[in-house]
Design a protein around this motif. Structure first.
Motif, mmCIF file in Angstrom:
data_model
loop_
_atom_site.group_PDB
_atom_site.id
_atom_site.type_symbol
_atom_site.label_atom_id
_atom_site.label_comp_id
_atom_site.label_asym_id
_atom_site.label_seq_id
_atom_site.Cartn_x
_atom_site.Cartn_y
_atom_site.Cartn_z
ATOM 1 N N LEU A 149 -5.571 52.044 -13.850
ATOM 2 C CA LEU A 149 -6.098 51.661 -12.541
ATOM 3 C C LEU A 149 -6.546 50.201 -12.549
ATOM 4 N N PRO A 196 -10.794 55.196 -6.242
ATOM 5 C CA PRO A 196 -10.688 56.578 -6.730
ATOM 6 C C PRO A 196 -9.495 57.341 -6.145
ATOM 7 N N ALA A 197 -9.214 57.119 -4.864
ATOM 8 C CA ALA A 197 -8.061 57.783 -4.246
ATOM 9 C C ALA A 197 -6.752 57.251 -4.835
ATOM 10 N N HIS A 254 -2.227 59.345 -10.595
ATOM 11 C CA HIS A 254 -2.539 60.076 -11.831
ATOM 12 C C HIS A 254 -2.728 59.081 -12.974
ATOM 13 N N SER A 295 -5.034 56.554 -15.627
ATOM 14 C CA SER A 295 -6.274 56.463 -16.388
ATOM 15 C C SER A 295 -7.079 55.264 -15.876
ATOM 16 N N ASP A 296 -8.275 55.087 -16.408
ATOM 17 C CA ASP A 296 -9.103 53.962 -15.978
ATOM 18 C C ASP A 296 -8.432 52.631 -16.304
ATOM 19 N N GLN A 302 -6.395 56.083 -7.838
ATOM 20 C CA GLN A 302 -6.306 56.640 -9.183
ATOM 21 C C GLN A 302 -5.816 58.086 -9.151
ATOM 22 N N ASP A 303 -6.303 58.864 -8.211
ATOM 23 C CA ASP A 303 -5.857 60.257 -8.094
ATOM 24 C C ASP A 303 -4.389 60.339 -7.692
ATOM 25 N N ASP A 304 -3.970 59.523 -6.742
ATOM 26 C CA ASP A 304 -2.583 59.558 -6.267
ATOM 27 C C ASP A 304 -1.599 59.135 -7.348
#
Length: 78
Positions: free
Chosen positions: A32, A19-20, A26, A28-29, A22-24
């Motif tokens: 990732l 999750p981190a 930016h 999509s699933d 993916q956030d860093d």
């Protein structure tokens, strides 16, 4: 036994950090999933190549040369 544990632990840590990541990035699933698949592919290729190298050179010689080229501990690299 220790090598297997380390490989499983590595995959577990990466999945916990997903999750981190993916956030860093930016991402999509799907993006990732692509990044994680690429990481796992590179990890597997490195593991198989290193194992073959260790078998061909002998365990003691390959591990001593690997530790000799490692920048660990950081204070020794400076």
């Amino acid at each position: 036994m220790a090598g297997t544990f380390m490989a499983i632990m590595d995959v577990f840590i990466v999945l916990i950090a997903a999750p981190a990541i993916q956030d860093d990035l930016h991402a999509s699933d799907a993006q990732l999933q692509f990044v994680l698949a690429g990481y796992q592919l590179i990890y597997a290729v490195t593991l198989v190549t290193g194992g073959g190298w260790g078998i061909s050179m002998g365990g003691r010689k390959s591990s001593s040369s690997a530790w000799g080229s490692s920048p660990w501990p950081p204070s020794a690299a400076a």
